[in-house]
Design a protein around this motif. Structure first.
Motif, PDB file in Angstrom:
ATOM      1  N   ARG A  23     105.955 -19.865  47.300  1.00 51.92           N
ATOM      2  CA  ARG A  23     106.478 -20.907  48.197  1.00 51.92           C
ATOM      3  C   ARG A  23     105.461 -21.336  49.243  1.00 51.92           C
ATOM      4  O   ARG A  23     105.738 -22.188  50.066  1.00 51.92           O
ATOM      5  CB  ARG A  23     107.750 -20.407  48.885  1.00 51.92           C
ATOM      6  N   GLY A  24     104.291 -20.742  49.217  1.00 54.47           N
ATOM      7  CA  GLY A  24     103.230 -21.161  50.116  1.00 54.47           C
ATOM      8  C   GLY A  24     103.338 -20.624  51.522  1.00 54.47           C
ATOM      9  O   GLY A  24     102.744 -21.182  52.447  1.00 54.47           O
ATOM     10  N   ARG A  25     104.060 -19.526  51.710  1.00 54.74           N
ATOM     11  CA  ARG A  25     104.156 -18.942  53.045  1.00 54.74           C
ATOM     12  C   ARG A  25     102.832 -18.293  53.442  1.00 54.74           C
ATOM     13  O   ARG A  25     102.059 -17.867  52.593  1.00 54.74           O
ATOM     14  CB  ARG A  25     105.264 -17.878  53.095  1.00 54.74           C
ATOM     15  N   THR A  26     102.599 -18.222  54.735  1.00 55.41           N
ATOM     16  CA  THR A  26     101.389 -17.582  55.229  1.00 55.41           C
ATOM     17  C   THR A  26     101.521 -16.071  55.095  1.00 55.41           C
ATOM     18  O   THR A  26     102.607 -15.544  54.841  1.00 55.41           O
ATOM     19  CB  THR A  26     101.137 -17.938  56.700  1.00 55.41           C
ATOM     20  N   VAL A  27     100.442 -15.373  55.304  1.00 55.51           N
ATOM     21  CA  VAL A  27     100.443 -13.926  55.144  1.00 55.51           C
ATOM     22  C   VAL A  27     101.389 -13.262  56.127  1.00 55.51           C
ATOM     23  O   VAL A  27     102.030 -12.255  55.814  1.00 55.51           O
ATOM     24  CB  VAL A  27      99.006 -13.362  55.288  1.00 55.51           C
TER      25      VAL A  27
END
Length: 249
Positions: A193-197
């Motif tokens: 989903r393209g979430r950040t780390v």
């Protein structure tokens, strides 16, 4: 064999045409101590593979029977028609189903598009696989309508493909068991989903519950009670006791 000495791992299956390499690379960067094992499967066996817990999750094509499964749609593919390079269709930038209505259109048994039969004239027999159908297109037996990724997967120098309108599209989704939303599963959901780390750490709510919780939760109000303009209550400092005061004679 289980225990602290056995390293954790995450097993991901994927169907032909789906390329998980980008997500695998991000996983290895964020979780270098947890191996991500890839398992290639067929479209027909993909849902059963994750339902039977042989893998933790699977990248598959919709539609599927979602009984007991979560499924997050990721993207929708362009549908194309595969033809020999010298075919008339190859001269166009895009075609419609009307352009191939007089052609023999192959319908492999592992077809990934949601229709009873493709447009055009049916072949005498249905090829067993998409790979077999590609060979028949190269032999001049007929044409083939598939998602673009499968046309690329089975690329041949003597064949080409063009986008075609008026046909179903293939959607790709991430699926996993309803009761299998582990921390590692949440980690992979965050990646696709393209979430950040930072936002992928820890367990998240399942997709179905997120929208419900947002509707239930109202913004908290933490305003301090306003005292300006209020009359002091009887019995408190500065308030008259028991109504009007009598004048002393």
């Amino acid at each position: 064999m289980t225990g602290p000495d056995v390293p954790l791992s995450f097993k991901l299956a994927y169907v032909p045409g789906v390329t998980p390499s980008k997500w695998v690379r991000i996983w290895n960067e964020r979780s270098p101590g947890v191996p991500l094992d890839l398992v290639q499967t067929t479209t027909a066996e993909a849902a059963a593979l994750v339902r039977d817990r042989e893998v933790d999750a699977v990248l598959l094509r919709l539609p599927i029977d979602r009984t007991g499964l979560h499924a997050i749609p990721l993207y929708t593919e362009t549908t194309v028609v595969v033809v020999p390079k010298d075919h008339l269709v190859a001269a166009a930038d895009e075609v419609s189903v009307d352009d191939i209505c007089d052609e023999v259109v192959l319908h492999p048994l592992d077809d990934t598009l949601d229709w009873e039969r493709p447009p055009g004239k049916p072949a005498l027999d249905r090829p067993a696989t998409t790979a077999d159908a590609i060979e028949l297109v190269a032999a001049g037996v007929g044409l083939l309508v598939v998602p673009q990724s499968l046309a690329r997967l089975h690329h041949r120098r003597d064949l080409t493909y063009r986008p075609i309108s008026g046909t179903p599209e293939s959607g790709v989704a991430l699926s996993w068991p309803e009761d299998g939303t582990t921390d590692l599963m949440e980690q992979f959901i965050g990646i696709v989903r393209g979430r950040t780390v930072n936002s992928t750490r820890g367990r998240q709510q399942t997709p179905e519950k997120q929208s419900q919780e947002k509707q239930k939760q109202a913004p908290a109000k933490s305003k301090r009670p306003q005292t300006a303009g209020r009359k002091p209550q009887p019995g408190k400092r500065g308030a008259p006791k028991g109504g009007k005061r009598r004048r002393r004679g």
